[in-house]
Scaffold this motif. Structure first.
Motif, PDB file in Angstrom:
ATOM      1  N   LEU A  15       0.818  -1.217   0.000  1.00 48.57           N
ATOM      2  CA  LEU A  15       0.000   0.000   0.000  1.00 48.57           C
ATOM      3  C   LEU A  15       0.847   1.260   0.000  1.00 48.57           C
ATOM      4  N   GLY A  16       2.167   1.088  -0.027  1.00 50.56           N
ATOM      5  CA  GLY A  16       3.059   2.243  -0.043  1.00 50.56           C
ATOM      6  C   GLY A  16       3.414   2.791   1.319  1.00 50.56           C
ATOM      7  N   THR A  17       3.156   2.014   2.372  1.00 53.23           N
ATOM      8  CA  THR A  17       3.460   2.448   3.732  1.00 53.23           C
ATOM      9  C   THR A  17       4.517   1.535   4.333  1.00 53.23           C
ATOM     10  N   ALA A  18       5.601   2.124   4.795  1.00 55.75           N
ATOM     11  CA  ALA A  18       6.682   1.355   5.409  1.00 55.75           C
ATOM     12  C   ALA A  18       6.444   1.272   6.915  1.00 55.75           C
ATOM     13  N   LEU A  19       6.288   0.067   7.426  1.00 53.67           N
ATOM     14  CA  LEU A  19       6.133  -0.142   8.855  1.00 53.67           C
ATOM     15  C   LEU A  19       7.381  -0.819   9.406  1.00 53.67           C
ATOM     16  N   SER A  20       7.797  -0.387  10.589  1.00 53.81           N
ATOM     17  CA  SER A  20       8.926  -1.017  11.254  1.00 53.81           C
ATOM     18  C   SER A  20       8.477  -2.296  11.949  1.00 53.81           C
ATOM     19  N   LEU A  21       9.444  -3.079  12.396  1.00 50.26           N
ATOM     20  CA  LEU A  21       9.124  -4.281  13.147  1.00 50.26           C
ATOM     21  C   LEU A  21       8.380  -3.918  14.428  1.00 50.26           C
ATOM     22  N   GLU A  22       8.781  -2.818  15.068  1.00 53.70           N
ATOM     23  CA  GLU A  22       8.132  -2.374  16.298  1.00 53.70           C
ATOM     24  C   GLU A  22       6.676  -2.003  16.057  1.00 53.70           C
ATOM     25  N   GLN A  23       6.391  -1.353  14.945  1.00 55.17           N
ATOM     26  CA  GLN A  23       5.008  -0.997  14.620  1.00 55.17           C
ATOM     27  C   GLN A  23       4.173  -2.247  14.337  1.00 55.17           C
ATOM     28  N   ALA A  24       4.755  -3.196  13.634  1.00 53.37           N
ATOM     29  CA  ALA A  24       4.045  -4.452  13.367  1.00 53.37           C
ATOM     30  C   ALA A  24       3.784  -5.211  14.668  1.00 53.37           C
ATOM     31  N   GLU A  25       4.744  -5.180  15.576  1.00 56.24           N
ATOM     32  CA  GLU A  25       4.544  -5.841  16.875  1.00 56.24           C
ATOM     33  C   GLU A  25       3.424  -5.171  17.663  1.00 56.24           C
ATOM     34  N   ALA A  26       3.341  -3.832  17.567  1.00 49.92           N
ATOM     35  CA  ALA A  26       2.260  -3.109  18.240  1.00 49.92           C
ATOM     36  C   ALA A  26       0.907  -3.537  17.689  1.00 49.92           C
ATOM     37  N   LEU A  27       0.815  -3.733  16.376  1.00 50.31           N
ATOM     38  CA  LEU A  27      -0.438  -4.176  15.773  1.00 50.31           C
ATOM     39  C   LEU A  27      -0.762  -5.618  16.163  1.00 50.31           C
ATOM     40  N   CYS A  28       0.249  -6.431  16.370  1.00 45.95           N
ATOM     41  CA  CYS A  28       0.006  -7.793  16.857  1.00 45.95           C
ATOM     42  C   CYS A  28      -0.549  -7.776  18.272  1.00 45.95           C
ATOM     43  N   ARG A  29      -0.055  -6.869  19.101  1.00 52.02           N
ATOM     44  CA  ARG A  29      -0.597  -6.741  20.458  1.00 52.02           C
ATOM     45  C   ARG A  29      -2.035  -6.230  20.406  1.00 52.02           C
ATOM     46  N   TYR A  30      -2.299  -5.354  19.456  1.00 52.22           N
ATOM     47  CA  TYR A  30      -3.654  -4.867  19.224  1.00 52.22           C
ATOM     48  C   TYR A  30      -4.570  -6.040  18.886  1.00 52.22           C
ATOM     49  N   TYR A  31      -4.094  -6.918  17.995  1.00 49.26           N
ATOM     50  CA  TYR A  31      -4.888  -8.098  17.636  1.00 49.26           C
ATOM     51  C   TYR A  31      -5.195  -8.940  18.873  1.00 49.26           C
ATOM     52  N   ASP A  32      -4.193  -9.139  19.708  1.00 50.29           N
ATOM     53  CA  ASP A  32      -4.373  -9.978  20.896  1.00 50.29           C
ATOM     54  C   ASP A  32      -5.444  -9.420  21.827  1.00 50.29           C
ATOM     55  N   ILE A  33      -5.369  -8.127  22.115  1.00 50.03           N
ATOM     56  CA  ILE A  33      -6.336  -7.553  23.053  1.00 50.03           C
ATOM     57  C   ILE A  33      -7.714  -7.427  22.398  1.00 50.03           C
ATOM     58  N   LEU A  34      -7.747  -7.190  21.085  1.00 48.07           N
ATOM     59  CA  LEU A  34      -9.016  -7.115  20.365  1.00 48.07           C
ATOM     60  C   LEU A  34      -9.768  -8.431  20.468  1.00 48.07           C
ATOM     61  N   THR A  35      -9.090  -9.526  20.187  1.00 48.81           N
ATOM     62  CA  THR A  35      -9.763 -10.826  20.207  1.00 48.81           C
ATOM     63  C   THR A  35     -10.086 -11.271  21.633  1.00 48.81           C
ATOM     64  N   GLU A  36      -9.257 -10.865  22.585  1.00 51.19           N
ATOM     65  CA  GLU A  36      -9.540 -11.214  23.974  1.00 51.19           C
ATOM     66  C   GLU A  36     -10.766 -10.462  24.490  1.00 51.19           C
ATOM     67  N   ARG A  37     -10.793  -9.160  24.306  1.00 51.38           N
ATOM     68  CA  ARG A  37     -11.910  -8.345  24.807  1.00 51.38           C
ATOM     69  C   ARG A  37     -13.189  -8.569  24.011  1.00 51.38           C
ATOM     70  N   ASN A  38     -13.045  -9.059  22.789  1.00 56.43           N
ATOM     71  CA  ASN A  38     -14.218  -9.296  21.947  1.00 56.43           C
ATOM     72  C   ASN A  38     -15.131 -10.371  22.537  1.00 56.43           C
ATOM     73  N   ARG A  39     -14.603 -11.167  23.444  1.00 58.41           N
ATOM     74  CA  ARG A  39     -15.426 -12.198  24.076  1.00 58.41           C
ATOM     75  C   ARG A  39     -16.473 -11.597  25.008  1.00 58.41           C
TER      76      ARG A  39
END
Length: 246
Positions: A15-39
Motif C-alpha cells: 500500500l506504499g506504507t513502510a512499517l517497522s518491526l516495532e510498529q508491526a509488533e504493536a499491531l500484533c498486540r492490538y490483535y491480541d487484546i481485540l480478540t480477547e476483549r471481543n469475548r
C-alpha cells in the motif's frame, strides 16, 4: 510459513506504507487484546488473524496513500479503533481524537492504545457525533476527519464535515457502492461546506476487495444548524431542512 508481523509489514508495503518491526509488533498486540476483549464486548465479527490483517489493519492504512492524514485527526464512530488506532500506529506524529458513542468501546480503546504503546497524543471521547460537533473545542478544529463504514454518505457527511476546519479533508472509507452514495449525497455535501475532490479506488492486499475512499475538501464553514440531533439527521433531507431554515 510467513508470520503475522511479516504479513502486516509486507501488506503495508504493497500500500506504499513502510512499517517497522516495532510498529508491526504493536499491531500484533492490538490483535491480541481485540480478540480477547471481543469475548465480552461486541467489537468485531472478524477475528481470524489473516482477516484482521487484511480487512481491519491494511484497510485502515489505505488513507495514508493520499498524503492527507496529518495534523489534528479525528476518527468519527471509531468502534474498535479502525481506522484511527492503526493510523496512529503507522503515523505517530498525528494528534488523534477517537470518538465513539458507546462507553464500553472507549474503555477498550484506552486499554488497546496503552497495550500498543501509542497512547500519547490520543484523546478518547465518549459522545455522539451530533453532540460533539456543537462543542467549540471540536467544531471545525480538525485537519482531517476519517470514518469507516459508519453510515451512508448523506448521513456520514452531516456527522463528519462539521468537525473539519476549512481547507481540511474528510476521508470516508467506503465499499463498492461509494459512487452511488455520493451521487445521492452531493447536494448535502455542498450545503455542509464540502466539495468532492476524488474517489480513490484501492485494492486491499491479500484479498479480492477493492475499497473506495471519498476525498472531500472543506471549502467553507458548515451552517450552524448542522449536524441535527437524533433522528432528524436521517428523517428529513439536509436540502429540505436548510431551505426551511433559510
Amino acid at each position: 510459513m510467513i508470520n503475522m508481523k511479516e504479513k502486516i509489514i509486507n501488506g503495508a508495503a504493497l500500500l506504499g506504507t513502510a512499517l517497522s518491526l516495532e510498529q508491526a509488533e504493536a499491531l500484533c498486540r492490538y490483535y491480541d487484546i481485540l480478540t480477547e476483549r471481543n469475548r465480552s464486548v461486541n467489537l468485531t465479527r472478524i477475528t481470524e488473524p489473516d482477516e484482521v490483517i487484511s480487512k481491519h489493519f491494511l484497510d485502515s492504512l489505505t488513507p495514508l496513500s493520499l498524503g492527507l492524514v496529518k495534523g489534528r485527526v479525528m476518527d468519527v464512530g471509531t468502534g474498535a479503533g479502525f481506522p484511527g488506532l492503526v493510523l496512529k500506529c503507522a503515523a505517530p506524529a498525528i494528534q488523534l481524537t477517537l470518538l465513539d458513542s458507546l462507553n464500553k468501546r472507549v474503555t477498550f480503546l484506552r486499554e488497546a492504545a496503552e497495550v500498543m504503546g501509542i497512547s500519547g497524543g490520543i484523546e478518547f471521547v465518549h459522545a455522539r457525533a451530533e453532540d460533539a460537533a456543537n462543542d467549540t473545542g471540536y467544531r471545525e478544529q480538525f485537519d482531517t476527519v476519517v470514518s469507516r463504514a459508519v453510515a451512508n454518505m448523506r448521513t456520514l457527511s452531516e456527522w463528519c464535515l462539521p468537525f473539519v476546519k476549512p481547507g481540511g479533508y474528510f476521508l470516508a472509507l467506503k465499499g463498492p457502492l461509494a459512487e452511488t452514495e455520493l451521487e445521492d449525497a452531493k447536494g448535502a455535501i455542498k450545503i455542509l461546506g464540502g466539495k468532492l475532490e476524488a474517489v480513490e479506488s484501492i485494492e486491499i492486499p491479500f484479498t479480492e476487495l477493492n475499497h473506495k475512499i471519498a476525498v472531500i475538501k472543506k471549502i467553507r464553514k458548515t451552517p450552524s444548524q448542522f449536524p441535527r440531533k437524533g433522528g432528524r439527521s436521517t428523517a428529513i433531507p439536509i436540502e429540505k431542512a436548510y431551505k426551511t431554515r433559510k
